[in-house]
Motif scaffolding. Sequence first.
Motif: not given
Length: 323
Positions: A148-149, A185-186, A213-216, A242-243
């Motif tokens: 996901x990241x 969700x991505x 909620x992925x990659x906040x 990661x982000x």
Amino acid sequence: MGSIDTSRGDATIFKSSAPLTGGKRLRELLKDPSKVVVCPGVFEGLTARLAIAAGFDAMYMTGAGTSMSRLGWADLGMATLNDMRSNAEMIASLDPSVPLIADADTGYGGPIMVTRTVTQYARSGVAALHIEDQACRQDTQVQEKRCGHLMGKQIVDRDVYYSRLRAAVATRDSLQSDMLIIARTDANQTYGFDEAIERLQEAVRIGVDIVFFEAIKTKEEAVKICKIFEGTPCLLNVVPGGVTPLSTVDEARECGFRIVIYPGLCMEPMISSVRKELQVLKKTGQPSPSDPESGVRAAFVLAGLEECMAIDKLAGGKAYTGV
């Protein structure tokens, strides 16, 4: 049955009263609005045993760690339902009183496969699973899904995503299972914040229990997400490098998250320490001096030696006398 103290380990089958299922236990943990459920990322039996021994309330089975440990390959969609389910079942069985949240990727196909996935995870003792909106290998003209990241993710249309979630919720309900369904969700990196929010709002209407909620990208986004979904537990994924900028449990609590997962927590130090030890053997021709806290005896005790001895003794055996 006997009265063996088996609060940790496979010997829980000898308890006189059955423990809560993982799903029920996780639901209990989420009832306290002031509590954040902290889940270290585990990927095989030994890391799971270590997390249990450390006293964590729950664990998270990382898909990346499962792929790397079971297949020896990066998390690029190569792990199958059988790979993931069998690993989750083994981890969940070690101590059913410690809920296991498990990655279920895309559900591994359309609604029929999602139904099969949810059924197998539920029967394996998994407390909660998450299903995402990345494209999978079954989707036409789609390359492999990914962590996901990582960038370059391909996201399915809303209707495809919603069909996965409807199948997951309906299957869980038809099984009368306590397992929780998490919608991940991505879409944020590909289509933006608003699209990701709308997908999760519809997921809640479909009947999922938790949103992921992925990659906040910012703390402001994190606060906004938790406010929008007030009343529905929000899960935070912490990946160093990661982000997502958040990293501590206190930061997650301040934003309003109810669950925090640390997928790489066990994997990264394992890689570092094993690499160093291999270099010692390669350069010196001998291993480093043994550490009493992690030697063979300590490892056996960690992995249930005493429970096994107690079971054997209760059954009248003498196989482990003097061990």
